[in-house]
Design a protein around this motif. Structure first.
Motif, mmCIF file in Angstrom:
data_model
loop_
_atom_site.group_PDB
_atom_site.id
_atom_site.type_symbol
_atom_site.label_atom_id
_atom_site.label_comp_id
_atom_site.label_asym_id
_atom_site.label_seq_id
_atom_site.Cartn_x
_atom_site.Cartn_y
_atom_site.Cartn_z
ATOM 1 N N THR A 1 23.356 38.525 87.874
ATOM 2 C CA THR A 1 23.189 37.197 88.479
ATOM 3 C C THR A 1 22.343 37.284 89.749
ATOM 4 O O THR A 1 21.498 36.421 89.993
ATOM 5 N N ALA A 2 22.553 38.304 90.542
ATOM 6 C CA ALA A 2 21.785 38.471 91.780
ATOM 7 C C ALA A 2 20.301 38.623 91.490
ATOM 8 O O ALA A 2 19.457 38.113 92.237
ATOM 9 N N PHE A 3 19.951 39.314 90.410
ATOM 10 C CA PHE A 3 18.541 39.534 90.075
ATOM 11 C C PHE A 3 17.887 38.317 89.425
ATOM 12 O O PHE A 3 16.676 38.303 89.225
ATOM 13 N N ALA A 4 18.658 37.279 89.104
ATOM 14 C CA ALA A 4 18.091 36.082 88.493
ATOM 15 C C ALA A 4 17.111 35.368 89.428
ATOM 16 O O ALA A 4 16.233 34.632 88.964
ATOM 17 N N CYS A 5 17.215 35.613 90.731
ATOM 18 C CA CYS A 5 16.333 34.944 91.689
ATOM 19 C C CYS A 5 15.023 35.704 91.919
ATOM 20 O O CYS A 5 14.141 35.207 92.614
ATOM 21 N N VAL A 6 14.869 36.879 91.336
ATOM 22 C CA VAL A 6 13.625 37.648 91.487
ATOM 23 C C VAL A 6 12.579 37.049 90.542
ATOM 24 O O VAL A 6 12.827 36.943 89.335
ATOM 25 N N PRO B 1 14.604 40.075 79.256
ATOM 26 C CA PRO B 1 14.758 39.319 80.505
ATOM 27 C C PRO B 1 14.619 40.237 81.725
ATOM 28 O O PRO B 1 15.154 41.347 81.733
ATOM 29 N N LEU B 2 13.903 39.754 82.734
ATOM 30 C CA LEU B 2 13.703 40.548 83.947
ATOM 31 C C LEU B 2 15.020 40.934 84.615
ATOM 32 O O LEU B 2 15.187 42.102 84.983
ATOM 33 N N PRO B 3 15.994 40.013 84.789
ATOM 34 C CA PRO B 3 17.247 40.433 85.428
ATOM 35 C C PRO B 3 17.940 41.576 84.678
ATOM 36 O O PRO B 3 18.509 42.476 85.305
ATOM 37 N N ALA B 4 17.862 41.576 83.359
ATOM 38 C CA ALA B 4 18.459 42.659 82.576
ATOM 39 C C ALA B 4 17.722 43.969 82.826
ATOM 40 O O ALA B 4 18.354 45.022 82.978
ATOM 41 N N MET B 5 16.400 43.911 82.890
ATOM 42 C CA MET B 5 15.624 45.134 83.148
ATOM 43 C C MET B 5 15.946 45.708 84.517
ATOM 44 O O MET B 5 16.093 46.923 84.676
ATOM 45 N N LEU B 6 16.066 44.835 85.521
ATOM 46 C CA LEU B 6 16.365 45.302 86.879
ATOM 47 C C LEU B 6 17.794 45.841 86.979
ATOM 48 O O LEU B 6 18.035 46.830 87.680
ATOM 49 N N PHE C 1 20.604 42.011 78.117
ATOM 50 C CA PHE C 1 19.541 41.937 77.112
ATOM 51 C C PHE C 1 19.982 41.054 75.951
ATOM 52 O O PHE C 1 21.157 41.012 75.594
ATOM 53 N N THR C 2 19.027 40.353 75.352
ATOM 54 C CA THR C 2 19.319 39.482 74.220
ATOM 55 C C THR C 2 19.260 40.248 72.909
ATOM 56 O O THR C 2 19.684 39.744 71.881
ATOM 57 N N PHE D 1 7.366 47.025 86.651
ATOM 58 C CA PHE D 1 7.515 47.526 88.025
ATOM 59 C C PHE D 1 6.204 47.470 88.802
ATOM 60 O O PHE D 1 6.207 47.232 90.000
ATOM 61 N N ALA D 2 5.082 47.673 88.116
ATOM 62 C CA ALA D 2 3.781 47.636 88.786
ATOM 63 C C ALA D 2 3.462 46.239 89.305
ATOM 64 O O ALA D 2 2.795 46.089 90.335
ATOM 65 N N ALA D 3 3.946 45.205 88.611
ATOM 66 C CA ALA D 3 3.639 43.829 88.999
ATOM 67 C C ALA D 3 4.776 43.144 89.759
ATOM 68 O O ALA D 3 4.606 42.048 90.277
ATOM 69 N N LEU D 4 5.929 43.798 89.859
ATOM 70 C CA LEU D 4 7.120 43.207 90.452
ATOM 71 C C LEU D 4 6.954 42.940 91.947
ATOM 72 O O LEU D 4 6.349 43.736 92.665
ATOM 73 N N ASN D 5 7.508 41.833 92.400
ATOM 74 C CA ASN D 5 7.562 41.523 93.829
ATOM 75 C C ASN D 5 8.673 42.393 94.424
ATOM 76 O O ASN D 5 9.853 42.060 94.338
ATOM 77 N N ALA D 6 8.282 43.525 94.994
ATOM 78 C CA ALA D 6 9.251 44.498 95.491
ATOM 79 C C ALA D 6 10.124 43.923 96.603
ATOM 80 O O ALA D 6 11.311 44.236 96.685
ATOM 81 N N ALA D 7 9.560 43.078 97.442
ATOM 82 C CA ALA D 7 10.341 42.491 98.538
ATOM 83 C C ALA D 7 11.440 41.583 97.990
ATOM 84 O O ALA D 7 12.571 41.597 98.485
ATOM 85 N N ALA D 8 11.135 40.798 96.961
ATOM 86 C CA ALA D 8 12.141 39.912 96.354
ATOM 87 C C ALA D 8 13.242 40.738 95.688
ATOM 88 O O ALA D 8 14.425 40.396 95.777
ATOM 89 N N PHE D 9 12.856 41.827 95.022
ATOM 90 C CA PHE D 9 13.833 42.712 94.400
ATOM 91 C C PHE D 9 14.744 43.329 95.458
ATOM 92 O O PHE D 9 15.968 43.317 95.329
#
Length: 153
Positions: free
Chosen positions: A12-17, A29-34, A68-69, A83-91
């Motif tokens: 849930t916390a990673f849903a805002c990234v 889904p990105l939150p699942a990957m993180l 994951f679905t 990871f190369a394109a991820l907003n590291a600060a948001a993560f």
């Protein structure tokens, strides 16, 4: 940016990234990957390949529980591209906010700083790293790095 609520899961916390990928053809889904990457790193994974391998070693039920679905986790190249394109600060903000909400009984936060010197024989004057560490739970809750005011890298 939304802050994780008390008792909220890491998923849930990673849903805002923000997801840097195009919405077309997304399989994972990105939150699942993180969440998977965080769990893998807490389990000792130290590279993108190790994170992917850790995910592939988990049961289908565990993969689905991580958000994951589909019952199969992403391959290493998918993690690498994300990871190369991820907003590291948001993560980092999402992870730090979640961790701080769950520290609860931490009694002390230690702050330590270091000056970097000598990368391949060259000096990087004024570059500093500072970290805040919650010793009771063994967690770095914040870190920053940079040079003196006006310094550009």
């Amino acid at each position: 940016m939304e802050t994780a609520t008390l008792g909220a899961s890491l998923l849930t916390a990673f849903a805002c990234v923000p997801d840097p990928r195009s919405p077309h053809g997304l399989r994972h889904p990105l939150p699942a990957m993180l969440t998977l990457a965080t769990a893998a790193m807490l389990s000792g994974a130290r590279s993108v390949a190790a994170v992917a391998q850790w995910g592939r070693l988990q049961s289908p039920d565990t993969v689905v529980a991580l958000g994951f679905t589909r019952p199969r986790s992403p391959c290493g190249s998918t993690f690498h591209l994300v990871f190369a394109a991820l907003n590291a600060a948001a993560f980092e903000t999402a992870l730090t906010d979640w961790a701080l909400l769950h520290l609860g009984d931490a009694r002390a936060i230690a702050v330590d700083g270091k000056g970097l010197r000598g990368i391949h024989g060259e000096e990087l004057p004024g570059v500093r790293l500072v970290a805040a560490y919650a010793d009771d739970v063994g967690l770095v809750v914040a870190q920053t790095g940079g040079g003196p005011p006006g310094h550009t890298a």
